[in-house]
Design a protein around this motif. Structure first.
Motif, PDB file in Angstrom:
ATOM      1  N   ALA A  22       0.832  -1.209   0.000  1.00 60.85           N
ATOM      2  CA  ALA A  22       0.000   0.000   0.000  1.00 60.85           C
ATOM      3  C   ALA A  22       0.869   1.263   0.000  1.00 60.85           C
ATOM      4  CB  ALA A  22      -0.930   0.004   1.212  1.00 60.85           C
ATOM      5  N   ALA A  23       1.981   1.219   0.726  1.00 55.90           N
ATOM      6  CA  ALA A  23       2.866   2.388   0.776  1.00 55.90           C
ATOM      7  C   ALA A  23       3.757   2.470  -0.466  1.00 55.90           C
ATOM      8  CB  ALA A  23       3.728   2.339   2.035  1.00 55.90           C
ATOM      9  N   GLU A  24       3.623   1.497  -1.349  1.00 59.40           N
ATOM     10  CA  GLU A  24       4.380   1.472  -2.611  1.00 59.40           C
ATOM     11  C   GLU A  24       5.887   1.415  -2.390  1.00 59.40           C
ATOM     12  OE1 GLU A  24       2.769   4.716  -4.938  1.00 59.40           O
ATOM     13  OE2 GLU A  24       0.962   3.566  -5.400  1.00 59.40           O
ATOM     14  N   LEU A  25       6.273   0.609  -1.386  1.00 52.88           N
ATOM     15  CA  LEU A  25       7.703   0.368  -1.185  1.00 52.88           C
ATOM     16  C   LEU A  25       8.208  -0.661  -2.183  1.00 52.88           C
ATOM     17  CD1 LEU A  25       7.955   0.115   2.727  1.00 52.88           C
ATOM     18  CD2 LEU A  25       8.611   2.052   1.291  1.00 52.88           C
ATOM     19  N   ALA A  26       7.417  -1.728  -2.364  1.00 54.31           N
ATOM     20  CA  ALA A  26       7.856  -2.814  -3.248  1.00 54.31           C
ATOM     21  C   ALA A  26       6.653  -3.587  -3.754  1.00 54.31           C
ATOM     22  CB  ALA A  26       8.792  -3.765  -2.507  1.00 54.31           C
ATOM     23  N   ASP A  27       6.885  -4.396  -4.777  1.00 54.68           N
ATOM     24  CA  ASP A  27       5.826  -5.247  -5.325  1.00 54.68           C
ATOM     25  C   ASP A  27       6.441  -6.565  -5.771  1.00 54.68           C
ATOM     26  OD1 ASP A  27       3.287  -5.974  -6.052  1.00 54.68           O
ATOM     27  OD2 ASP A  27       2.968  -4.254  -7.373  1.00 54.68           O
ATOM     28  N   TYR A  28       5.593  -7.576  -5.957  1.00 52.81           N
ATOM     29  CA  TYR A  28       6.079  -8.852  -6.460  1.00 52.81           C
ATOM     30  C   TYR A  28       6.438  -8.727  -7.930  1.00 52.81           C
ATOM     31  CZ  TYR A  28       4.366 -10.770  -2.097  1.00 52.81           C
ATOM     32  OH  TYR A  28       4.170 -11.020  -0.771  1.00 52.81           O
ATOM     33  N   GLY A  33       9.817 -15.238  -6.518  1.00 51.27           N
ATOM     34  CA  GLY A  33      10.889 -15.038  -5.552  1.00 51.27           C
ATOM     35  C   GLY A  33      11.575 -13.693  -5.662  1.00 51.27           C
ATOM     36  N   CYS A  34      11.297 -12.948  -6.713  1.00 56.44           N
ATOM     37  CA  CYS A  34      11.940 -11.653  -6.898  1.00 56.44           C
ATOM     38  C   CYS A  34      10.980 -10.515  -6.553  1.00 56.44           C
ATOM     39  CB  CYS A  34      12.432 -11.489  -8.327  1.00 56.44           C
ATOM     40  SG  CYS A  34      13.784 -12.610  -8.718  1.00 56.44           S
ATOM     41  N   MET A  35      11.536  -9.362  -6.258  1.00 55.07           N
ATOM     42  CA  MET A  35      10.688  -8.206  -5.960  1.00 55.07           C
ATOM     43  C   MET A  35      11.128  -7.004  -6.770  1.00 55.07           C
ATOM     44  SD  MET A  35      11.889  -6.633  -2.300  1.00 55.07           S
ATOM     45  CE  MET A  35      13.629  -6.465  -1.935  1.00 55.07           C
ATOM     46  N   VAL A  36      10.183  -6.103  -6.957  1.00 58.86           N
ATOM     47  CA  VAL A  36      10.467  -4.817  -7.575  1.00 58.86           C
ATOM     48  C   VAL A  36      10.492  -3.794  -6.444  1.00 58.86           C
ATOM     49  CG1 VAL A  36       9.616  -3.042  -9.156  1.00 58.86           C
ATOM     50  CG2 VAL A  36       9.277  -5.477  -9.699  1.00 58.86           C
ATOM     51  N   ILE A  37      11.578  -3.067  -6.316  1.00 59.53           N
ATOM     52  CA  ILE A  37      11.633  -1.986  -5.328  1.00 59.53           C
ATOM     53  C   ILE A  37      11.123  -0.731  -6.023  1.00 59.53           C
ATOM     54  CG2 ILE A  37      13.066  -0.678  -3.731  1.00 59.53           C
ATOM     55  CD1 ILE A  37      15.024  -3.026  -3.711  1.00 59.53           C
ATOM     56  N   ARG A  38      10.014  -0.213  -5.536  1.00 59.82           N
ATOM     57  CA  ARG A  38       9.392   0.945  -6.182  1.00 59.82           C
ATOM     58  C   ARG A  38      10.091   2.241  -5.762  1.00 59.82           C
ATOM     59  NH1 ARG A  38       2.948   0.049  -6.352  1.00 59.82           N
ATOM     60  NH2 ARG A  38       3.262   1.682  -7.911  1.00 59.82           N
TER      61      ARG A  38
END
Ligand SMILES: [Zn+2]
Length: 477
Positions: A22-28, A33-38
């Motif tokens: 919700a805070a848009e820190l990261a997403d799948y 197994g990987c993440m996107v750092i927003r």
């Protein structure tokens, strides 16, 4: 409307994922197994990097960059290291359209490739110490992932040093641990317990591992940074030798140390609440948000002029943002910035402008006590003082929480109860069997043997035999 956040008391794990998304820190990411750092999460990481990097450079370290790929034969040179990392290695066997002669490991950590270079660079005592850090990504194949806490690829810094003596290398190991403690407590507002890892929890290839351990909002522990004394293990595996002042050929003594994007997970879990994030001012991407309030066009013109004036004055000293979105109500904006953990909000309405004042609203305090009016002329000082107070208060709240949830069991029955509700600090005899039996029965592990001990011997909480030191037992992420 904004995404709903599951209350932490209902399901801490879902609360955590809800807040991060919700805070848009990261997403799948599309890759399991990987993440996107927003951008908002990455801005937080950049502030973490700056604070750590300054401390590394102030203690004589320099940054460099080593390759992502490591020849498979390098990883196999240090026996414990390869055994520890084998299960989670990603291996490249194909490149440029044909099979590779030697498979390449995607770095899980860089001891091997870096030490292969140190073996070429170090010749004499004059080349020592080598104090190098690198900021990079690493890959550890994870089956179960959690944003920031456990992902297949993550970002970190890894320091790798080489010294002439064991004493110097040990001093470096502890110097870095102290840098990590200072960073965690004074920048992230997270109280930590610096200590030594048990044999079973230490880094694969280290002689001793040191850690800073923090209590999260669900009373579990999180390892927030580690500093390893490597002895001569890698020096011998890679042949890093130097001629000392007496012209004798010696192996170097080494350390390695790291802090990763896990730190973001720690910040979320230590400070966050059911409204969302609460960010420590020293690391927050936005320290102050200005929310203008108006009902008609005339009010709008007055308020916006003053809001822009305040923005330009405060931006010289603080990371500020003016929320001038026209289509959203002030109430929505308040909620939105609270969820994103912005430490301080300035509300400005037509009446405030007439009176020459603004309203400061603190994110760290309950609604009943978080507002105060301040003269606009005095804003820079008031904002600085308030941000300092928020920084101190977040740390104090987290410390109180840890103290309230730390227990001192002297019997095994008490320890079992204690680790179900927080940290247990108890005597441990040093036996791996006692440690394993406790883990098997309670799922609690030895998080560390704190550096700070009272020096009095006691009885092991499990077997009753004599014990010299206390250990922290807890469930952990
Ligand atoms: Zn024991």
């Amino acid at each position: 409307m904004a995404q709903k956040i599951t209350p932490a008391s209902v399901d801490f794990s879902r609360w955590y994922t809800d807040v991060v998304q919700a805070a848009e820190l990261a997403d799948y990411a599309p890759v399991k197994g990987c993440m996107v750092i927003r951008p908002y999460g990455y801005a937080l990481w950049e502030n973490i990097q700056k604070a750590l990097d300054q401390r590394f450079k102030a203690t004589g370290h320099k940054n460099a960059y080593f390759p992502l790929f490591i020849p498979e034969s390098f990883i196999k040179k240090e026996a414990e290291h390869v055994e520890g990392f084998s299960p989670e290695l990603a291996v490249v066997t194909y490149g440029g359209g044909k099979p590779l002669e030697e498979p390449l490991i995607v770095r899980p950590t860089s001891e091997t490739i870096i030490n292969a270079m140190y073996a070429q660079w170090v010749r004499s005592y004059r080349d020592l110490p080598v104090l190098i850090n690198q900021w990079c990504n690493v890959v550890r194949w994870e089956m179960r992932t959690r944003l920031f806490l456990r992902t297949t690829e993550f970002l970190w810094q890894e320091g790798h040093t080489a010294h002439a003596t064991a004493e110097e290398a040990m001093a470096e190991t502890l110097r870095i641990l102290e840098i990590y403690r200072d960073f965690a407590e004074n920048e992230a507002g997270i109280p930590v317990i610096p200590g030594r890892k048990s044999e079973s929890e230490k880094f694969a290839g280290a002689v001793e591992s040191y850690t800073i351990e923090a209590m999260m909002g669900n009373k579990w522990a999180l390892q927030a940074g580690t500093s390893h004394f490597l002895g001569q293990n890698f020096a011998k595996a890679f042949g890093i030798q130097f001629l000392n002042r007496e012209n004798q050929l010696q192996y170097v003594w080494q350390t390695s140390w790291g802090v990763s994007t896990r730190m973001i997970g720690a910040i979320v879990m230590v400070h966050g609440d059911d409204q969302g994030l609460r960010l420590p001012p020293r690391l927050a991407p936005i320290q102050v948000v200005i929310v203008p309030i108006w009902k008609n066009e005339e009010g709008r013109a007055q308020v916006m002029a003053m809001a822009e004036n305040i923005l330009s004055r405060l931006s010289q000293e603080f990371r500020c943002h003016l929320d001038d979105r026209e289509e959203l109500s002030p109430g929505y904006k308040f909620h939105d910035w609270e969820m994103r953990g912005v430490p301080l909000r300035i509300e400005l309405g037509p009446k405030d402008v007439q009176k020459g004042q603004a309203v400061l609203v603190r994110r760290d305090l309950p609604r009943e006590e978080n507002r105060s009016s301040v003269a606009i002329d005095g804003l820079p000082t008031a904002v600085q003082d308030t941000l300092d107070a928020i920084q101190r208060n977040l740390y104090a709240q987290a410390l109180r929480f840890r103290e309230e949830n730390t227990f001192y069991p002297t019997t095994y029955e008490e320890l079992r109860e204690a680790v179900a509700k927080g940290f247990a600090l108890s005597y441990w005899c040093g036996s791996a069997d006692c440690e394993a039996a406790i883990k098997e029965d309670t799922k609690a592990t030895i998080r560390c043997i704190p550096l700070q001990q009272d020096g009095k011997p006691g009885q092991c909480v499990y077997c009753g035999s004599e014990a010299k030191e206390k250990a922290v037992f807890a469930r952990a992420f």
